[in-house]
Design an enzyme around this catalytic site. Sequence first.
Site, PDB file in Angstrom:
ATOM      1  N   LYS A 127       0.817  -1.219   0.000  1.00  0.00           N
ATOM      2  CA  LYS A 127       0.000   0.000   0.000  1.00  0.00           C
ATOM      3  C   LYS A 127       0.849   1.265   0.000  1.00  0.00           C
ATOM      4  O   LYS A 127       0.465   2.258  -0.601  1.00  0.00           O
ATOM      5  CB  LYS A 127      -0.944   0.007   1.206  1.00  0.00           C
ATOM      6  CG  LYS A 127      -2.091  -0.972   1.049  1.00  0.00           C
ATOM      7  CD  LYS A 127      -3.250  -0.642   1.953  1.00  0.00           C
ATOM      8  CE  LYS A 127      -4.434  -1.542   1.625  1.00  0.00           C
ATOM      9  NZ  LYS A 127      -5.582  -1.305   2.475  1.00  0.00           N
ATOM     10  N   LYS A 210      -4.913  -8.961  -6.376  1.00  0.00           N
ATOM     11  CA  LYS A 210      -6.215  -9.229  -5.748  1.00  0.00           C
ATOM     12  C   LYS A 210      -7.240  -8.153  -6.128  1.00  0.00           C
ATOM     13  O   LYS A 210      -6.867  -6.995  -6.341  1.00  0.00           O
ATOM     14  CB  LYS A 210      -5.994  -9.362  -4.239  1.00  0.00           C
ATOM     15  CG  LYS A 210      -6.666  -8.368  -3.386  1.00  0.00           C
ATOM     16  CD  LYS A 210      -6.419  -8.550  -1.920  1.00  0.00           C
ATOM     17  CE  LYS A 210      -6.513  -7.150  -1.332  1.00  0.00           C
ATOM     18  NZ  LYS A 210      -7.181  -7.035  -0.091  1.00  0.00           N
ATOM     19  N   LYS A 213     -11.073  -2.796  -3.393  1.00  0.00           N
ATOM     20  CA  LYS A 213     -11.938  -1.601  -3.459  1.00  0.00           C
ATOM     21  C   LYS A 213     -11.184  -0.395  -3.972  1.00  0.00           C
ATOM     22  O   LYS A 213     -11.741   0.484  -4.586  1.00  0.00           O
ATOM     23  CB  LYS A 213     -12.403  -1.143  -2.072  1.00  0.00           C
ATOM     24  CG  LYS A 213     -13.007  -2.112  -1.170  1.00  0.00           C
ATOM     25  CD  LYS A 213     -13.369  -1.351   0.130  1.00  0.00           C
ATOM     26  CE  LYS A 213     -13.544  -2.306   1.258  1.00  0.00           C
ATOM     27  NZ  LYS A 213     -12.281  -2.629   1.924  1.00  0.00           N
TER      28      LYS A 213
HETATM   29  N1  AQP Z   1      -9.992 -10.044  -3.376  1.00  0.00           N
HETATM   30  C1  AQP Z   1     -10.360 -10.595  -2.235  1.00  0.00           C
HETATM   31  N2  AQP Z   1     -10.628 -11.924  -2.157  1.00  0.00           N
HETATM   32  C2  AQP Z   1     -11.016 -12.508  -1.002  1.00  0.00           C
HETATM   33  N3  AQP Z   1     -11.170 -11.815   0.149  1.00  0.00           N
HETATM   34  C3  AQP Z   1     -10.912 -10.491   0.122  1.00  0.00           C
HETATM   35  N4  AQP Z   1     -10.965  -9.534   1.067  1.00  0.00           N
HETATM   36  C4  AQP Z   1     -10.608  -8.344   0.532  1.00  0.00           C
HETATM   37  N5  AQP Z   1     -10.325  -8.494  -0.756  1.00  0.00           N
HETATM   38  C5  AQP Z   1     -10.495  -9.815  -1.048  1.00  0.00           C
HETATM   39  C6  AQP Z   1     -11.343  -9.781   2.442  1.00  0.00           C
HETATM   40  O1  AQP Z   1     -12.323  -8.803   2.802  1.00  0.00           O
HETATM   41  C7  AQP Z   1     -12.137  -8.475   4.167  1.00  0.00           C
HETATM   42  C8  AQP Z   1     -12.113  -7.016   4.342  1.00  0.00           C
HETATM   43  O2  AQP Z   1     -10.975  -6.439   3.795  1.00  0.00           O
HETATM   44  P1  AQP Z   1     -10.636  -4.942   4.180  1.00  0.00           P
HETATM   45  O3  AQP Z   1     -11.652  -4.027   3.660  1.00  0.00           O
HETATM   46  O4  AQP Z   1     -10.405  -4.793   5.617  1.00  0.00           O
HETATM   47  O5  AQP Z   1      -9.273  -4.667   3.526  1.00  0.00           O
HETATM   48  P2  AQP Z   1      -8.562  -5.286   2.336  1.00  0.00           P
HETATM   49  O6  AQP Z   1      -8.264  -6.714   2.563  1.00  0.00           O
HETATM   50  O7  AQP Z   1      -7.373  -4.405   2.093  1.00  0.00           O
HETATM   51  O8  AQP Z   1      -9.660  -5.159   1.195  1.00  0.00           O
HETATM   52  P3  AQP Z   1      -9.640  -4.296  -0.064  1.00  0.00           P
HETATM   53  O9  AQP Z   1     -10.931  -4.487  -0.782  1.00  0.00           O
HETATM   54  O10 AQP Z   1      -8.400  -4.573  -0.869  1.00  0.00           O
HETATM   55  O11 AQP Z   1      -9.609  -2.823   0.498  1.00  0.00           O
HETATM   56  P4  AQP Z   1      -8.585  -1.676   0.225  1.00  0.00           P
HETATM   57  O12 AQP Z   1      -8.555  -1.530  -1.261  1.00  0.00           O
HETATM   58  O13 AQP Z   1      -9.128  -0.476   0.924  1.00  0.00           O
HETATM   59  O14 AQP Z   1      -7.265  -2.115   0.762  1.00  0.00           O
HETATM   60  C9  AQP Z   1     -10.872  -9.182   4.657  1.00  0.00           C
HETATM   61  O15 AQP Z   1     -11.244 -10.350   5.342  1.00  0.00           O
HETATM   62  C10 AQP Z   1     -10.174  -9.522   3.386  1.00  0.00           C
HETATM   63  O16 AQP Z   1      -9.364 -10.676   3.524  1.00  0.00           O
END
Ligand code: AQP
Length: 349
Positions: A127, A210, A213
Amino acid sequence: MTGAAQSQSSPNAAFNPRVFSGIQPSGGLTLGNYLGAIRRFVDMQESGVQTIYCVVDLHAITVWQEPEALRRQTRELTAGYLAAGLDPEKSILFNQSQVAEHAQLAWIFNCVVRMGWMKRMTQFKDKAGKNAENASLGLFGYPALMAADILLYHATHVPVGEDQKQHLELTRDTAAKFNHDYGVDFFPLTEPVIEGTATRVMSLRDGTKKMSKSDPSDASRINMTDDADTIARKIRKAKTDPDALPSEPGGLEGRAEARNLVNIYAALSDSTIEEVLRDAGGKQFSEFKPMLADLAVTRLAPISEEMGRLMQHPDEIDRVLGRGAERARALAAPILARTYDIVGMVRST
Ligand code: AQP
């Protein structure tokens, strides 16, 4: 949940099984969040264990958030929880900033975790990118707050996607070091629950990244609020290779994008990869993609419609979060108070 949680040989035998997890309101919910996390949250709620699900808004501001967007995303994520089947009577649903004990325990853990542990966290490296000097201190310390979120409730199990495995290890290390340093057996060694065919849903534009968001490309993800046409268009344009689908999982080796679409199909249809390939093996993507789009629309449309309906009533959403926060505080306050006692903080009674 497995019987391991209750087993006498488990390091957590002294703790009642309790599930905690959270999602950041850092953008709209994606299919990855739904398949990797929220669906598992609902399964655990229905298993009868105590479940606590948080909208982790303090984590979201580790990177810049427009205040109005943060408010909207917090409500939208709550609407997503409710629309996907979380029930505020069965689970505790709240946003993190309304329970100050999260930040208070995080401070204690900031003094327990080591700089070297934090420097090994791959998510920070991803990040912060090349500009780590300019990243917020909060982004660097994120895993200590995450450990506090979980251990504040003595949670024994945390359903997460594959990407959170390293942070969960750090949570266990934090609990173990605290227990060791203070000569107590106070915090459980929380177990991650990473299960299912969609523990890592990948970007539709790059099968090695992956789905996220905050990916700058909206075409890389399916948002839970996308309408049917948008879902169909994104799947039609998803990157693939020119070959037909294999009839065995081994044939997906080295085909990241093909594997991703098959995984998504399997997760949405509650089947295994083998079952999907038994039916779809030999098909070209021109035939498979419309099948996947139809399935995705059928599965996601009721959730996005309900999210839209709930978003018409923000006061109702805020009430759910407020009531959940009260219930969360009732569990968290005694655990924080006991932590302060162990650490040696004086408090008047
Ligand atoms: N691509 C994914 N596949 C499976 N699980 C996923 N999770 C996120 N992306 C995937 C799971 O969703 C939960 C919440 O994640 P988060 O919002 O706390 O942060 P993150 O993992 O960093 O998710 P994002 O969507 O990638 O958010 P941003 O872009 O803000 O960093 C977790 O259980 C995660 O494993």
